[in-house]
Design a protein around this motif. Structure first.
Motif, short mmCIF file in Angstrom:
data_model
loop_
_atom_site.label_atom_id
_atom_site.label_comp_id
_atom_site.label_asym_id
_atom_site.label_seq_id
_atom_site.Cartn_x
_atom_site.Cartn_y
_atom_site.Cartn_z
N GLY A 103 -18.16 5.89 -25.05
CA GLY A 103 -17.33 7.04 -25.37
C GLY A 103 -16.77 7.71 -24.12
O GLY A 103 -16.86 8.92 -23.96
N TRP A 104 -16.18 6.93 -23.23
CA TRP A 104 -15.68 7.44 -21.96
C TRP A 104 -14.57 8.46 -22.17
O TRP A 104 -13.70 8.29 -23.02
CB TRP A 104 -15.16 6.30 -21.10
N LYS A 105 -14.57 9.53 -21.34
CA LYS A 105 -13.54 10.57 -21.38
C LYS A 105 -12.96 10.76 -19.98
O LYS A 105 -13.69 10.74 -18.99
CB LYS A 105 -14.11 11.90 -21.88
N LEU A 106 -11.65 10.97 -19.91
CA LEU A 106 -10.99 11.15 -18.62
C LEU A 106 -11.54 12.38 -17.90
O LEU A 106 -11.60 13.47 -18.46
CB LEU A 106 -9.48 11.31 -18.83
N SER A 107 -11.94 12.19 -16.64
CA SER A 107 -12.49 13.28 -15.83
C SER A 107 -11.49 13.74 -14.77
O SER A 107 -11.17 14.92 -14.69
CB SER A 107 -13.79 12.85 -15.17
N ASN A 108 -11.00 12.82 -13.95
CA ASN A 108 -10.03 13.20 -12.92
C ASN A 108 -9.19 12.02 -12.47
O ASN A 108 -9.56 10.86 -12.68
CB ASN A 108 -10.73 13.87 -11.73
N ILE A 109 -8.07 12.34 -11.87
CA ILE A 109 -7.16 11.35 -11.29
C ILE A 109 -6.89 11.76 -9.85
O ILE A 109 -6.59 12.91 -9.56
CB ILE A 109 -5.82 11.27 -12.06
N ARG A 110 -7.00 10.80 -8.95
CA ARG A 110 -6.71 11.05 -7.53
C ARG A 110 -5.87 9.90 -6.99
O ARG A 110 -6.15 8.74 -7.28
CB ARG A 110 -8.01 11.15 -6.74
N PHE A 111 -4.83 10.23 -6.23
CA PHE A 111 -4.11 9.17 -5.53
C PHE A 111 -3.67 9.65 -4.16
O PHE A 111 -3.58 10.85 -3.89
CB PHE A 111 -2.91 8.65 -6.35
N GLN A 112 -3.42 8.69 -3.27
CA GLN A 112 -3.05 8.97 -1.89
C GLN A 112 -1.62 8.50 -1.61
O GLN A 112 -1.06 7.68 -2.33
CB GLN A 112 -4.02 8.26 -0.94
N PHE A 113 -1.06 9.05 -0.54
CA PHE A 113 0.27 8.63 -0.10
C PHE A 113 0.31 8.68 1.42
O PHE A 113 -0.37 9.49 2.05
CB PHE A 113 1.36 9.52 -0.72
N GLN A 114 1.08 7.77 2.01
CA GLN A 114 1.12 7.67 3.46
C GLN A 114 2.49 7.13 3.90
O GLN A 114 3.25 6.60 3.10
CB GLN A 114 0.02 6.74 3.97
N PHE A 115 2.77 7.27 5.20
CA PHE A 115 4.03 6.73 5.70
C PHE A 115 4.01 5.21 5.60
O PHE A 115 3.00 4.55 5.86
CB PHE A 115 4.25 7.16 7.15
N HIS A 116 5.16 4.65 5.23
CA HIS A 116 5.27 3.21 5.03
C HIS A 116 5.12 2.44 6.34
O HIS A 116 4.42 1.42 6.39
CB HIS A 116 6.63 2.89 4.38
N ASP A 117 5.76 2.92 7.39
CA ASP A 117 5.77 2.19 8.66
C ASP A 117 5.34 3.13 9.78
O ASP A 117 6.14 3.94 10.27
CB ASP A 117 7.17 1.63 8.93
N MET A 118 4.11 3.03 10.20
CA MET A 118 3.63 3.94 11.25
C MET A 118 4.29 3.65 12.59
O MET A 118 4.39 4.54 13.45
CB MET A 118 2.11 3.87 11.36
N THR A 119 4.77 2.41 12.80
CA THR A 119 5.41 2.10 14.08
C THR A 119 6.75 2.79 14.24
O THR A 119 7.29 2.85 15.35
CB THR A 119 5.60 0.58 14.23
N ALA A 120 7.30 3.34 13.16
CA ALA A 120 8.55 4.09 13.26
C ALA A 120 8.35 5.37 14.08
O ALA A 120 9.33 5.96 14.57
CB ALA A 120 9.06 4.45 11.87
N PHE A 121 7.09 5.78 14.25
CA PHE A 121 6.78 6.98 15.02
C PHE A 121 6.19 6.65 16.39
O PHE A 121 5.76 7.54 17.11
CB PHE A 121 5.80 7.86 14.23
#
Length: 248
Positions: A103-121
């Motif tokens: 009887g699983w119930k949704l508790s939380n959602i987490r996601f991450q985001f980052q720069f696509h190309d770190m060498t651009a910096f």
């Protein structure tokens, strides 16, 4: 004494018994929450970590006093974002009811985001650190942070601003590290929500450079895109994002 010991442990064996399947089985016609991100061109949106909880299938834990206790069961599901045709939006839907024998119930959602190309910096950057956002749907504590969150209800639209920060770490790693930073630890507790839109505005051209101290307790130098330099000792002068907003 042996009989008493068996009596104490039997309930735990029942709680953690392997006869119950812990697989998810969301009903096809069940309610879902759609999570969509308006994706900046130079940013990667990483898959969602979706946590389900179960009161029926509990986890055995050892308390700080050495006693055995239990807590709601925990199930991690990874859900990738999918691009929506003809747009810069990525999205996917997550079931509130995880179903199954637990009887699983949704508790939380987490996601991450980052720069696509770190060498651009910079070609000498060695690490790319993501930022994240969390949505909580029950009474359990968020998966990170100090437990604080902003309460929202209904259809949720979140807009936030981010900037590249390049840290030249000279104490331990001795390397340049890129991160995407803005308002830290975005955490929301949601009620009656079936639609979430996250629309980050990323100012990739407004990079902040931080020259870390050479000794513990030493001085760091923060350099803003306009050339302004500010000394920082032990985080006394964090990055001023309001200042960044005003820079052309």
């Amino acid at each position: 004494m042996k009989i008493a010991g068996i009596t104490i442990l039997l309930p735990l064996l029942t709680l953690t018994g392997c006869a119950v399947s812990q697989k998810l089985s969301p009903p096809q016609d069940g309610k879902r929450v759609k999570v969509a991100v308006v994706k900046p061109a130079d940013v990667d949106i990483l898959p969602m970590n979706v946590i389900y909880r179960s009161e029926r299938c509990r986890d055995k834990i050892l308390t700080s006093t050495g006693a055995i206790s239990s807590r709601d069961g925990y199930h991690l599901l990874t859900v990738p974002f999918k691009p929506e045709a003809g747009s810069n939006v990525v999205s996917n839907a997550v079931a509130f009811d995880g179903g199954g024998q637990c009887g699983w119930k949704l508790s939380n959602i987490r996601f991450q985001f980052q720069f696509h190309d770190m060498t651009a910096f910079g070609q000498d950057i060695k690490k790319n650190i993501p930022n994240d956002i969390v949505f909580v749907f029950d009474e359990h504590a968020p998966p990170r942070g100090d437990g604080h969150y902003e309460v929202r209800s209904g259809a949720v639209i979140i807009q936030s601003e981010y900037y590249p920060v390049i840290m030249n770490e000279r104490l331990i790693q001795h390397a340049k590290v890129l991160s995407i930073e803005g308002k830290r630890m975005l955490t929301y507790k949601l009620h009656n929500t079936d639609s979430i839109i996250f629309s980050p505005k990323v100012y990739s051209e407004k990079a902040v450079r931080v020259l870390g101290p050479e000794v513990f307790g030493g001085e760091a130098i923060i350099t803003y895109p306009d050339g302004t330099k500010i000394s920082s000792i032990k985080g006394q002068h964090p990055i001023d994002f309001e200042k960044l907003k005003l820079m052309k």
